[in-house]
Every structure is written in C-alpha cells, then in structure tokens.
Design a protein around this motif. Structure first.
Motif, mmCIF file in Angstrom:
data_model
loop_
_atom_site.group_PDB
_atom_site.id
_atom_site.type_symbol
_atom_site.label_atom_id
_atom_site.label_comp_id
_atom_site.label_asym_id
_atom_site.label_seq_id
_atom_site.Cartn_x
_atom_site.Cartn_y
_atom_site.Cartn_z
ATOM 1 N N PRO A 123 -8.526 -22.356 1.790
ATOM 2 C CA PRO A 123 -8.544 -23.766 2.197
ATOM 3 C C PRO A 123 -9.650 -24.584 1.550
ATOM 4 C CG PRO A 123 -9.131 -22.320 4.028
ATOM 5 C CD PRO A 123 -8.589 -21.454 2.947
ATOM 6 N N TYR A 124 -10.807 -23.975 1.296
ATOM 7 C CA TYR A 124 -11.870 -24.730 0.630
ATOM 8 C C TYR A 124 -11.554 -24.961 -0.849
ATOM 9 C CZ TYR A 124 -14.705 -24.278 4.836
ATOM 10 O OH TYR A 124 -15.173 -24.357 6.136
ATOM 11 N N ALA A 128 -9.347 -27.863 -0.678
ATOM 12 C CA ALA A 128 -10.148 -29.055 -0.379
ATOM 13 C C ALA A 128 -10.889 -29.555 -1.611
ATOM 14 C CB ALA A 128 -11.136 -28.747 0.746
ATOM 15 N N MET A 150 -11.325 -31.140 7.234
ATOM 16 C CA MET A 150 -10.754 -29.824 7.543
ATOM 17 C C MET A 150 -10.529 -29.671 9.046
ATOM 18 S SD MET A 150 -11.143 -28.441 4.377
ATOM 19 C CE MET A 150 -10.948 -26.690 4.616
#
Length: 288
Positions: free
Chosen positions: A130-131, A134, A206
């Motif tokens: 997820p990062y 992002a 997030m």
C-alpha cells in the motif's frame, strides 16, 4: 558441580525442548479450520510449517497437546485465540515496489482518471504494497486532500499493525529513488538510527482495516479505481478464488483495474475479467 534446577524450572525446560506430537487427525483438523475461517488451503508438505508456527501458541498458552488447543478453539467461535490462530498460519512475503511493472501502469491509469482516485490493497501485509501504491499516486497526483486514497486491509492483525505504524528499516527501501525517500519518509536519529517512518501527509491518505476476504459483511469502502490482490489467490482453492473474484466485480469502478500476482491467472477463473496487460485485468462488461 552445577546445582540442579528447581522442579518448576526443570519442567519448563523440558516443555520447551520436547517436541509435542502432531497427529494426522489434528493436522487434518487444523487444515479444515483454517480453510473454514480464512479459505487457506494447506497441503501435506506444509505440516512442519504448521507445527512450528502453532507450537508457539501452545507454549504461550501453557498447553502440551494440540488436541486441547483445538478443543479450546472449537468450544467458542468468538474466542480471541481464533485471530492468533489465523495470524500464525498466514504467509506474509512482501517488499516495496514488488512486481515493479505494475506501478507505471497504475500511474498512467491514475493520470487519466477524474475525481478521487481510490485503490484497495486487499492483502496489505506489513504495508510495503500500500505504501508503494501511495508513493506512486503521490508522484503522479500530488498530495492535495481528496485527490487519492488507499485502503489497506489484511486478515492478519499483527502485520496490519506494523503496516499502520509506517516504520521500516532503511535497508528495506532500496527500491525507492532518493527523492522518494526524502519526500515521503523521515529518518530516525539516535536510538532510531537506521529506521524510517512514513510522513504524516502520506498517512493522511491511508486507511487500514482487518478484512477477511471471505467475510461478505466486511465493510469495504468501494468502489475503487484499482484493486491489488496479488499473490493471495495461490493460497485458495478454485471455488474460493471464484467467490472472491465475483465479490470484486461491484467493487471496481467502470474502467477500473485488478492487479494480480505473477503466478496467478484470473482468465481461467472468471468470465467477469479480461486480461489488459501483464497480470492486469479489467471488467469484461463495464457497468454504466
């Protein structure tokens, strides 16, 4: 001459070194329970892995028999130990920008879309995926509030806790460009030297939540422009894979993308998805 240990300590030392028996019956029951709870299929060659991971739970709980452990679980369907059981038997292999060919595709897709661009990382593990999503979106769309959002979920609450902390060893970020390191991470100093933390402005985009992909009532804030479900389906049987893919259909916006792992092929599983690129899928019939 060494003095003998007190009886209690001797018993504890024996318990720590003695191998507890895992019978065929108990192994099969463990396989059934993790399949029922999480859809995970455990083959016979996973027996040592199952033993090594669950025996830690038995030691922690002071149990000396797998039968007692399983009876404790089955006696109460809402027992908190169920989550520890699932956490123990899930596999979490991840890295920043793993399967890197996906991220330029994501960037190009996000560049062409209007409104808030939303992505679901459906097996977020310790947060590297997820990062990476992002960072890709921040590079392309900037950091303005409401421009993009990443929803990160995992069935394993322990790894999700690490993901939510946003703290990593600096050497885990080798695949990032120096400018990305500077822009999106803070370096630790003093006792935290060698660690980095995701910056708060990234974290504000997030959301994290524990989600079991088999739970039809789980609160998933779709629809999404893209869903990442990579290297997850390999742990499920065909029926479970089809069930999960069917669930993704209404959660994808028209023109949305579904990203799969390098060893996964969704074309043979569902008529709802068509291959759009290397392990990238779109809906075969777009909704208006």
């Amino acid at each position: 001459m060494t003095s003998p240990l007190p009886n209690g300590q001797t018993s504890l030392m024996l318990q720590m070194t003695q191998r507890l028996p895992l019978s065929d019956t108990h192994f099969r029951r463990i396989c059934q329970l993790i399949y029922q709870r999480a859809g995970i299929v455990l083959a016979d060659h996973k027996r040592d892995m199952v033993y090594n991971r669950l025996v830690r739970r038995l030691r922690t709980l002071g149990l000396e028999d797998f039968g007692h452990y399983l009876s404790m679980l089955e006696a109460n369907g809402s027992n908190a130990e169920w989550q520890a059981f699932i956490n123990s038997l899930t596999t979490n292999l991840t890295a920043f920008f793993r399967e890197g060919h996906h991220f330029p595709i994501l960037a190009e897709h996000a560049r062409k879309r209007s409104g808030e661009y939303k992505v679901w990382s459906a097996a977020a593990s310790t947060g590297e995926e997820p990062y990476s999503i992002a960072i890709t979106l921040a590079d392309v769309l900037g950091m303005a509030p409401g421009r993009w959002k990443v929803f990160a979920s995992d069935i394993d609450t322990q790894v999700l806790e690490k993901a939510q902390s946003g703290i990593y060893r600096q050497d885990e970020l080798k695949t990032l460009a120096p400018l990305q390191m500077q822009r999106y991470f803070m370096r630790g100093t003093g006792p935290h030297d060698g660690l980095v933390r995701v910056r708060s402005d990234v974290m504000s985009h997030m959301d994290f939540a524990p989600i079991n992909l088999l739970d039809k009532q789980a609160p998933i804030p779709g629809p999404f422009d893209a869903i990442f479900c990579r290297n997850v389906m390999i742990y499920f049987d065909k029926a479970t894979q089809q069930q999960i893919l069917q669930r993704f259909v209404p959660l994808l916006k028209p023109g949305g993308l579904l990203f799969a792992g390098h060893s996964e092929n969704f074309s043979n599983l569902s008529r709802e998805f068509l291959l759009r690129g290397q392990t990238v899928y779109g809906l075969s019939k777009e909704r208006s």
